[in-house]
Design a protein around this motif. Structure first.
Motif, PDB file in Angstrom:
ATOM      1  N   ILE A 111      -0.433  -7.255   3.265  1.00 31.85           N
ATOM      2  CA  ILE A 111      -1.203  -7.160   2.029  1.00 31.85           C
ATOM      3  C   ILE A 111      -1.820  -5.773   2.021  1.00 31.85           C
ATOM      4  O   ILE A 111      -2.631  -5.445   2.902  1.00 31.85           O
ATOM      5  N   THR A 112      -1.432  -4.943   1.077  1.00 32.47           N
ATOM      6  CA  THR A 112      -1.967  -3.583   1.008  1.00 32.47           C
ATOM      7  C   THR A 112      -3.282  -3.573   0.244  1.00 32.47           C
ATOM      8  O   THR A 112      -3.620  -4.531  -0.452  1.00 32.47           O
ATOM      9  N   ASP A 113      -4.015  -2.470   0.366  1.00 30.49           N
ATOM     10  CA  ASP A 113      -5.350  -2.391  -0.247  1.00 30.49           C
ATOM     11  C   ASP A 113      -5.331  -2.567  -1.763  1.00 30.49           C
ATOM     12  O   ASP A 113      -6.298  -3.063  -2.334  1.00 30.49           O
ATOM     13  N   ILE A 114      -4.251  -2.202  -2.431  1.00 29.98           N
ATOM     14  CA  ILE A 114      -4.202  -2.386  -3.893  1.00 29.98           C
ATOM     15  C   ILE A 114      -4.038  -3.854  -4.273  1.00 29.98           C
ATOM     16  O   ILE A 114      -4.300  -4.231  -5.414  1.00 29.98           O
ATOM     17  N   ASP A 115      -3.603  -4.700  -3.303  1.00 28.46           N
ATOM     18  CA  ASP A 115      -3.437  -6.137  -3.557  1.00 28.46           C
ATOM     19  C   ASP A 115      -4.583  -6.971  -2.989  1.00 28.46           C
ATOM     20  O   ASP A 115      -4.489  -8.187  -2.925  1.00 28.46           O
ATOM     21  N   ILE A 116      -5.654  -6.309  -2.536  1.00 32.34           N
ATOM     22  CA  ILE A 116      -6.849  -7.011  -2.054  1.00 32.34           C
ATOM     23  C   ILE A 116      -7.905  -6.900  -3.150  1.00 32.34           C
ATOM     24  O   ILE A 116      -8.230  -5.796  -3.593  1.00 32.34           O
ATOM     25  N   ARG A 117      -8.413  -8.041  -3.620  1.00 33.94           N
ATOM     26  CA  ARG A 117      -9.369  -7.987  -4.735  1.00 33.94           C
ATOM     27  C   ARG A 117     -10.637  -7.234  -4.336  1.00 33.94           C
ATOM     28  O   ARG A 117     -11.031  -7.206  -3.169  1.00 33.94           O
ATOM     29  N   GLU A 118     -11.275  -6.642  -5.334  1.00 32.41           N
ATOM     30  CA  GLU A 118     -12.417  -5.758  -5.111  1.00 32.41           C
ATOM     31  C   GLU A 118     -13.603  -6.463  -4.474  1.00 32.41           C
ATOM     32  O   GLU A 118     -14.503  -5.814  -3.947  1.00 32.41           O
ATOM     33  N   GLU A 119     -13.612  -7.777  -4.522  1.00 32.19           N
ATOM     34  CA  GLU A 119     -14.686  -8.567  -3.906  1.00 32.19           C
ATOM     35  C   GLU A 119     -14.792  -8.283  -2.405  1.00 32.19           C
ATOM     36  O   GLU A 119     -15.874  -8.310  -1.827  1.00 32.19           O
ATOM     37  N   PHE A 120     -13.654  -7.983  -1.759  1.00 30.60           N
ATOM     38  CA  PHE A 120     -13.648  -7.749  -0.312  1.00 30.60           C
ATOM     39  C   PHE A 120     -13.862  -6.278   0.006  1.00 30.60           C
ATOM     40  O   PHE A 120     -13.242  -5.402  -0.584  1.00 30.60           O
ATOM     41  N   VAL A 151       2.451 -14.897  -2.589  1.00 35.34           N
ATOM     42  CA  VAL A 151       3.675 -14.140  -2.332  1.00 35.34           C
ATOM     43  C   VAL A 151       3.989 -13.270  -3.540  1.00 35.34           C
ATOM     44  O   VAL A 151       4.071 -13.766  -4.665  1.00 35.34           O
ATOM     45  N   GLU A 152       4.144 -11.970  -3.309  1.00 30.36           N
ATOM     46  CA  GLU A 152       4.592 -11.049  -4.358  1.00 30.36           C
ATOM     47  C   GLU A 152       6.108 -10.928  -4.319  1.00 30.36           C
ATOM     48  O   GLU A 152       6.759 -10.957  -5.348  1.00 30.36           O
ATOM     49  N   SER A 153       6.653 -10.784  -3.099  1.00 27.10           N
ATOM     50  CA  SER A 153       8.109 -10.707  -2.925  1.00 27.10           C
ATOM     51  C   SER A 153       8.464 -11.120  -1.502  1.00 27.10           C
ATOM     52  O   SER A 153       7.617 -11.108  -0.611  1.00 27.10           O
ATOM     53  N   PHE A 154       9.734 -11.521  -1.318  1.00 24.27           N
ATOM     54  CA  PHE A 154      10.224 -11.948  -0.003  1.00 24.27           C
ATOM     55  C   PHE A 154      11.550 -11.256   0.258  1.00 24.27           C
ATOM     56  O   PHE A 154      12.494 -11.403  -0.515  1.00 24.27           O
ATOM     57  N   ASP A 155      11.622 -10.467   1.326  1.00 23.85           N
ATOM     58  CA  ASP A 155      12.846  -9.768   1.708  1.00 23.85           C
ATOM     59  C   ASP A 155      13.618 -10.661   2.672  1.00 23.85           C
ATOM     60  O   ASP A 155      13.201 -10.864   3.817  1.00 23.85           O
ATOM     61  N   GLU A 156      14.755 -11.214   2.208  1.00 21.79           N
ATOM     62  CA  GLU A 156      15.525 -12.171   3.003  1.00 21.79           C
ATOM     63  C   GLU A 156      16.145 -11.556   4.246  1.00 21.79           C
ATOM     64  O   GLU A 156      16.327 -12.237   5.250  1.00 21.79           O
ATOM     65  N   GLU A 157      16.491 -10.262   4.197  1.00 19.06           N
ATOM     66  CA  GLU A 157      17.174  -9.637   5.330  1.00 19.06           C
ATOM     67  C   GLU A 157      16.282  -9.528   6.558  1.00 19.06           C
ATOM     68  O   GLU A 157      16.712  -9.794   7.668  1.00 19.06           O
ATOM     69  N   VAL A 158      15.035  -9.116   6.354  1.00 20.95           N
ATOM     70  CA  VAL A 158      14.124  -8.931   7.489  1.00 20.95           C
ATOM     71  C   VAL A 158      13.031  -9.995   7.526  1.00 20.95           C
ATOM     72  O   VAL A 158      12.137  -9.930   8.363  1.00 20.95           O
ATOM     73  N   LEU A 159      13.079 -10.969   6.610  1.00 25.51           N
ATOM     74  CA  LEU A 159      12.111 -12.066   6.531  1.00 25.51           C
ATOM     75  C   LEU A 159      10.682 -11.527   6.415  1.00 25.51           C
ATOM     76  O   LEU A 159       9.779 -11.939   7.130  1.00 25.51           O
ATOM     77  N   HIS A 160      10.498 -10.589   5.489  1.00 28.09           N
ATOM     78  CA  HIS A 160       9.211  -9.920   5.298  1.00 28.09           C
ATOM     79  C   HIS A 160       8.619 -10.297   3.945  1.00 28.09           C
ATOM     80  O   HIS A 160       9.306 -10.277   2.932  1.00 28.09           O
ATOM     81  N   ALA A 162       5.692  -9.535   1.038  1.00 29.11           N
ATOM     82  CA  ALA A 162       4.659  -8.683   0.470  1.00 29.11           C
ATOM     83  C   ALA A 162       3.694  -9.625  -0.229  1.00 29.11           C
ATOM     84  O   ALA A 162       4.096 -10.409  -1.086  1.00 29.11           O
ATOM     85  N   GLY A 163       2.415  -9.588   0.193  1.00 27.67           N
ATOM     86  CA  GLY A 163       1.456 -10.558  -0.309  1.00 27.67           C
ATOM     87  C   GLY A 163       0.344  -9.956  -1.129  1.00 27.67           C
ATOM     88  O   GLY A 163       0.228  -8.737  -1.264  1.00 27.67           O
ATOM     89  N   SER A 164      -0.487 -10.849  -1.681  1.00 24.71           N
ATOM     90  CA  SER A 164      -1.606 -10.442  -2.512  1.00 24.71           C
ATOM     91  C   SER A 164      -2.795 -11.377  -2.285  1.00 24.71           C
ATOM     92  O   SER A 164      -2.618 -12.571  -2.052  1.00 24.71           O
ATOM     93  N   LEU A 165      -3.993 -10.813  -2.395  1.00 31.05           N
ATOM     94  CA  LEU A 165      -5.228 -11.597  -2.357  1.00 31.05           C
ATOM     95  C   LEU A 165      -5.955 -11.512  -3.695  1.00 31.05           C
ATOM     96  O   LEU A 165      -7.158 -11.735  -3.766  1.00 31.05           O
TER      97      LEU A 165
END
Length: 196
Positions: A111-120, A151-160, A162-165
């Motif tokens: 979860i990158t900083d742009i996907d963490i709500r400003e509350e945190f 879940v924002e996206s799921f990369d099937e090849e590397v099972l990674h 990308a998340g959001s809060l």
């Protein structure tokens, strides 16, 4: 947790003739080779399986090595997180720019900083970094915390993942469950007052 599903499937497993003495073990070996890998046939990552052999008869395939096919009925546990679904995992690393999570012990999520709500807000506590809610001081995200993320996206090849809060129903699982219990108790008390 969303993203997990049970699926029933009829499969044909092809076994080498040298494995015909122990067909059950050969089938287990073939299915185990598919574990923790994304498979388009199943539309997900195979986490667990259970099977029964449909019949004692096998179909022999002609060729240099005449493999034989055994029909089996299977129950499969699959992991396929779709966008906007909620998954839970354990925080393993926190920095001011990101939160790193392990979901189900095998899939990495970031979860990158742009996907963490400003509350945190990122703070240092006891020599370790953590994100603390500005509105609820007890809502803290630190290493070892069980985290619910979208879940924002799921990369099937590397099972990674990308998340959001960003949604309000994401964050520390214990804190979210405690808040929902308190809301339930308040709702019950409110109904009792109306009845009285």
């Amino acid at each position: 947790m969303e993203g997990l599903k049970l699926s029933d499937a009829e499969l044909m497993v092809y076994i080498h003739p040298s494995k015909c003495r122990n067909v059950f073990q050969a089938i287990c070996r073939e299915l185990s080779a598919l574990l923790f890998q994304y498979d388009e046939t199943f539309d997900g990552v195979l986490l667990a399986y259970d099977f029964t052999v449909e019949s004692k008869q096998a179909k022999i395939l002609a060729g240099l090595n005449p493999y034989f096919g055994v029909r089996i009925n299977t129950k499969l546990l699959l992991f396929d997180p779709k966008p906007n679904s909620l998954v839970e995992g354990k925080i393993v690393k926190i920095s001011p720019e990101s939160i790193h999570v392990v979901v189900l012990g095998f899939s990495a999520a970031v979860i990158t900083d742009i996907d963490i709500r400003e509350e945190f807000k990122y703070k240092m506590r006891d020599g370790e970094g953590c994100f603390v809610s500005r509105s609820h001081k007890r809502h803290a995200l630190k290493v070892g915390t069980m985290l619910r993320l979208q879940v924002e996206s799921f990369d099937e090849e590397v099972l990674h993942i990308a998340g959001s809060l960003m949604p309000a129903n994401t964050g520390c699982v214990k804190w979210l469950e405690k808040q929902s219990e308190e809301a339930l108790h308040m709702d019950r008390d409110h109904k009792r007052r109306k009845i009285a």
